[in-house]
Motif scaffolding. Structure first.
Motif, mmCIF file in Angstrom:
data_model
loop_
_atom_site.group_PDB
_atom_site.id
_atom_site.type_symbol
_atom_site.label_atom_id
_atom_site.label_comp_id
_atom_site.label_asym_id
_atom_site.label_seq_id
_atom_site.Cartn_x
_atom_site.Cartn_y
_atom_site.Cartn_z
ATOM 1 N N LEU A 193 -43.275 21.375 0.850
ATOM 2 C CA LEU A 193 -43.405 21.471 2.305
ATOM 3 C C LEU A 193 -44.300 22.646 2.699
ATOM 4 C CD1 LEU A 193 -39.725 20.717 3.402
ATOM 5 C CD2 LEU A 193 -41.722 19.248 3.788
ATOM 6 N N LEU A 194 -44.168 23.761 2.011
ATOM 7 C CA LEU A 194 -45.017 24.927 2.292
ATOM 8 C C LEU A 194 -46.476 24.618 1.978
ATOM 9 C CD1 LEU A 194 -42.709 27.759 0.900
ATOM 10 C CD2 LEU A 194 -43.316 27.378 3.299
ATOM 11 N N GLU A 195 -46.710 23.907 0.890
ATOM 12 C CA GLU A 195 -48.067 23.481 0.557
ATOM 13 C C GLU A 195 -48.636 22.594 1.657
ATOM 14 O OE1 GLU A 195 -49.558 21.949 -3.559
ATOM 15 O OE2 GLU A 195 -48.989 20.165 -2.409
ATOM 16 N N MET A 196 -47.817 21.674 2.151
ATOM 17 C CA MET A 196 -48.247 20.793 3.227
ATOM 18 C C MET A 196 -48.530 21.580 4.502
ATOM 19 S SD MET A 196 -45.513 17.744 2.398
ATOM 20 C CE MET A 196 -45.867 16.707 3.828
ATOM 21 N N ALA A 197 -47.692 22.571 4.794
ATOM 22 C CA ALA A 197 -47.894 23.395 5.990
ATOM 23 C C ALA A 197 -49.219 24.138 5.914
ATOM 24 C CB ALA A 197 -46.731 24.375 6.145
ATOM 25 N N ARG A 198 -49.563 24.636 4.725
ATOM 26 C CA ARG A 198 -50.837 25.340 4.558
ATOM 27 C C ARG A 198 -52.032 24.417 4.763
ATOM 28 N NH1 ARG A 198 -47.776 27.915 0.375
ATOM 29 N NH2 ARG A 198 -48.556 26.447 -1.198
ATOM 30 N N MET A 199 -51.803 23.116 4.570
ATOM 31 C CA MET A 199 -52.883 22.129 4.773
ATOM 32 C C MET A 199 -52.931 21.637 6.215
ATOM 33 S SD MET A 199 -52.544 19.923 1.222
ATOM 34 C CE MET A 199 -54.156 19.141 1.353
ATOM 35 N N GLY A 200 -52.065 22.183 7.067
ATOM 36 C CA GLY A 200 -52.082 21.831 8.482
ATOM 37 C C GLY A 200 -51.127 20.730 8.885
ATOM 38 N N VAL A 201 -50.251 20.301 7.970
ATOM 39 C CA VAL A 201 -49.289 19.244 8.293
ATOM 40 C C VAL A 201 -48.217 19.801 9.234
ATOM 41 C CG1 VAL A 201 -47.533 17.685 7.348
ATOM 42 C CG2 VAL A 201 -49.694 18.040 6.116
ATOM 43 N N ARG A 202 -47.928 19.052 10.280
ATOM 44 C CA ARG A 202 -46.914 19.477 11.246
ATOM 45 C C ARG A 202 -45.743 18.504 11.337
ATOM 46 N NH1 ARG A 202 -48.573 23.345 10.137
ATOM 47 N NH2 ARG A 202 -49.733 24.933 11.278
ATOM 48 N N ARG A 203 -45.881 17.327 10.746
ATOM 49 C CA ARG A 203 -44.762 16.396 10.668
ATOM 50 C C ARG A 203 -44.690 15.844 9.250
ATOM 51 N NH1 ARG A 203 -43.111 10.910 14.092
ATOM 52 N NH2 ARG A 203 -42.596 9.686 12.260
ATOM 53 N N ALA A 204 -43.548 16.039 8.611
ATOM 54 C CA ALA A 204 -43.340 15.588 7.237
ATOM 55 C C ALA A 204 -42.419 14.381 7.225
ATOM 56 C CB ALA A 204 -42.744 16.718 6.399
ATOM 57 N N ASN A 205 -42.903 13.293 6.672
ATOM 58 C CA ASN A 205 -42.131 12.058 6.605
ATOM 59 C C ASN A 205 -41.570 11.876 5.197
ATOM 60 O OD1 ASN A 205 -42.919 11.376 9.285
ATOM 61 N ND2 ASN A 205 -44.872 10.643 8.490
ATOM 62 N N PHE A 206 -40.253 11.930 5.061
ATOM 63 C CA PHE A 206 -39.623 11.693 3.763
ATOM 64 C C PHE A 206 -39.571 10.188 3.515
ATOM 65 C CE2 PHE A 206 -38.072 15.960 4.692
ATOM 66 C CZ PHE A 206 -38.107 16.568 3.450
ATOM 67 N N TYR A 207 -40.185 9.761 2.416
ATOM 68 C CA TYR A 207 -40.243 8.336 2.102
ATOM 69 C C TYR A 207 -39.182 7.909 1.094
ATOM 70 C CZ TYR A 207 -44.365 6.760 4.666
ATOM 71 O OH TYR A 207 -45.238 6.366 5.643
ATOM 72 N N ASP A 208 -38.211 8.778 0.831
ATOM 73 C CA ASP A 208 -37.130 8.447 -0.102
ATOM 74 C C ASP A 208 -36.380 7.201 0.352
ATOM 75 O OD1 ASP A 208 -37.789 11.242 0.052
ATOM 76 O OD2 ASP A 208 -36.124 11.657 -1.293
ATOM 77 N N ASP A 209 -35.806 6.487 -0.620
ATOM 78 C CA ASP A 209 -34.913 5.386 -0.268
ATOM 79 C C ASP A 209 -33.675 5.911 0.442
ATOM 80 O OD1 ASP A 209 -36.078 2.859 -1.395
ATOM 81 O OD2 ASP A 209 -36.144 4.117 -3.174
ATOM 82 N N LEU A 210 -33.118 7.018 -0.048
ATOM 83 C CA LEU A 210 -31.932 7.603 0.582
ATOM 84 C C LEU A 210 -31.938 9.105 0.327
ATOM 85 C CD1 LEU A 210 -29.493 6.948 2.296
ATOM 86 C CD2 LEU A 210 -28.184 6.548 0.219
ATOM 87 N N MET A 211 -32.706 9.805 1.133
ATOM 88 C CA MET A 211 -32.926 11.239 0.938
ATOM 89 C C MET A 211 -31.642 12.048 1.061
ATOM 90 S SD MET A 211 -33.442 14.134 3.086
ATOM 91 C CE MET A 211 -34.387 15.650 3.035
ATOM 92 N N ILE A 212 -30.666 11.573 1.840
ATOM 93 C CA ILE A 212 -29.451 12.351 2.102
ATOM 94 C C ILE A 212 -28.321 12.048 1.125
ATOM 95 C CG2 ILE A 212 -30.038 12.441 4.556
ATOM 96 C CD1 ILE A 212 -27.753 10.455 5.068
ATOM 97 N N ALA A 213 -28.601 11.265 0.071
ATOM 98 C CA ALA A 213 -27.530 10.834 -0.832
ATOM 99 C C ALA A 213 -26.849 12.002 -1.541
ATOM 100 C CB ALA A 213 -28.081 9.848 -1.860
ATOM 101 N N ASP A 214 -27.622 13.034 -1.878
ATOM 102 C CA ASP A 214 -27.047 14.223 -2.528
ATOM 103 C C ASP A 214 -26.716 15.233 -1.438
ATOM 104 O OD1 ASP A 214 -26.526 16.606 -3.867
ATOM 105 O OD2 ASP A 214 -27.997 16.219 -5.433
ATOM 106 N N GLN A 215 -25.452 15.271 -1.011
ATOM 107 C CA GLN A 215 -25.049 16.091 0.128
ATOM 108 C C GLN A 215 -25.220 17.584 -0.150
ATOM 109 O OE1 GLN A 215 -24.202 14.541 2.867
ATOM 110 N NE2 GLN A 215 -23.278 16.071 4.208
ATOM 111 N N LYS A 216 -24.888 18.028 -1.363
ATOM 112 C CA LYS A 216 -25.019 19.449 -1.690
ATOM 113 C C LYS A 216 -26.475 19.889 -1.616
ATOM 114 C CE LYS A 216 -20.931 19.931 -4.655
ATOM 115 N NZ LYS A 216 -20.450 20.262 -6.032
ATOM 116 N N ARG A 217 -27.370 19.056 -2.130
ATOM 117 C CA ARG A 217 -28.789 19.396 -2.062
ATOM 118 C C ARG A 217 -29.274 19.411 -0.625
ATOM 119 N NH1 ARG A 217 -34.243 16.106 -3.183
ATOM 120 N NH2 ARG A 217 -33.252 14.919 -1.520
ATOM 121 N N LEU A 218 -28.763 18.499 0.181
ATOM 122 C CA LEU A 218 -29.150 18.429 1.586
ATOM 123 C C LEU A 218 -28.793 19.718 2.323
ATOM 124 C CD1 LEU A 218 -30.285 16.597 3.852
ATOM 125 C CD2 LEU A 218 -27.931 15.872 4.294
ATOM 126 N N VAL A 219 -27.585 20.231 2.072
ATOM 127 C CA VAL A 219 -27.155 21.481 2.700
ATOM 128 C C VAL A 219 -28.073 22.622 2.280
ATOM 129 C CG1 VAL A 219 -25.311 23.204 2.796
ATOM 130 C CG2 VAL A 219 -24.753 20.763 2.928
#
Length: 253
Positions: A193-219
């Motif tokens: 995300l930091l790399e993307m921010a340095r490239m001027g990205v202001r909206r990051a779209n997560f294309y995961d099938d289920l990005m929130i599946a790992d609750q501990k990682r999400l927190v």
């Protein structure tokens, strides 16, 4: 090496986002071979690019609805004398649909396979008609982030924080393609995300099938993002399966 994302050029939604899969392949080749290969990634003007650049190797990725385009591009590349590699969802599911213009099919996850294939090519050794990784890359943090400098990055861009899905819906190919779900670490995702921010990205779209599946990682991921000033103005977009969204998950989001 010319990597081609076979899309329908008449469908705006198909070329709205760069193909991250090819970005991962490009970065893997760079890591293994340093500057031995010049690499380009395109999704349009394929005939013109092949004609003007004369690549040694053309790698094409395609989903089923665009496979006729992939076959056309393979014929163009073959007639130019290039080694033609086909990969992606369609050929991984139906390798029997390879045409005579395709030299080799990469089945499934391709980061290590494409490098092994190039080793054979450089050594002048025969390349088999199909190549497949013996096992999935695990832990997944070993994979180099996609080569975004070769992609058409805009204010909005996409990323994957995982591969695969814990569910096996009958209509979805993802769980069959990846075979198991693997998560990039929170640290890996924030670095991307930091790399993307340095490239001027202001909206990051997560294309995961289920990005929130790992609750501990999400927190952990949410906490790390909050403490990064460079990400304060970045906005995020993702899909989630409805039954996985709890009150706690909503608050984290």
């Amino acid at each position: 090496i010319l990597f081609v994302n076979a899309i329908n050029p008449l469908s705006e939604v198909q070329y709205r986002w760069p193909n991250l899969g090819l970005g991962y392949l490009a970065s893997s080749v760079r890591l293994r071979f340093k500057k031995e290969f010049d690499i380009r990634i395109i999704d349009r003007a394929v005939k013109e690019e092949i004609s003007s650049w004369s690549p040694d190797i053309v790698g094409i990725t395609s989903v089923s609805q665009n496979y006729n385009y992939a076959k056309q591009y393979a014929a163009m590349a073959k007639s130019s004398g290039a080694v033609v590699v086909i990969g992606g969802m369609h050929i991984s599911s139906l390798p029997g649909t390879m045409t005579s213009d395709m030299d080799v099919a990469v089945i499934g996850e391709g980061e290590r396979v494409i490098c092994d294939l190039l080793e054979l090519h450089l050594d002048g050794k025969p390349i088999p008609r199909t190549m497949q990784a013996a096992e999935l890359i695990d832990p997944i943090d070993q994979i180099t982030r996609p080569a975004r400098d070769l992609l058409n990055i805009r204010v909005q861009s996409s990323l994957f924080s995982s591969r695969g899905c814990p569910y096996r819906c009958t209509f979805c190919f993802s769980s069959r393609y990846w075979r198991k779900v693997r998560f990039f670490s929170a640290e890996y995702v924030v670095d991307e995300l930091l790399e993307m921010a340095r490239m001027g990205v202001r909206r990051a779209n997560f294309y995961d099938d289920l990005m929130i599946a790992d609750q501990k990682r999400l927190v952990k991921l949410a906490e790390m993002i909050r403490h990064e000033p460079a990400l304060a103005k970045m906005r995020f977009w993702l899909n989630a399966r409805a039954n996985t969204v709890t009150e706690e998950t909503a608050e984290i989001m």
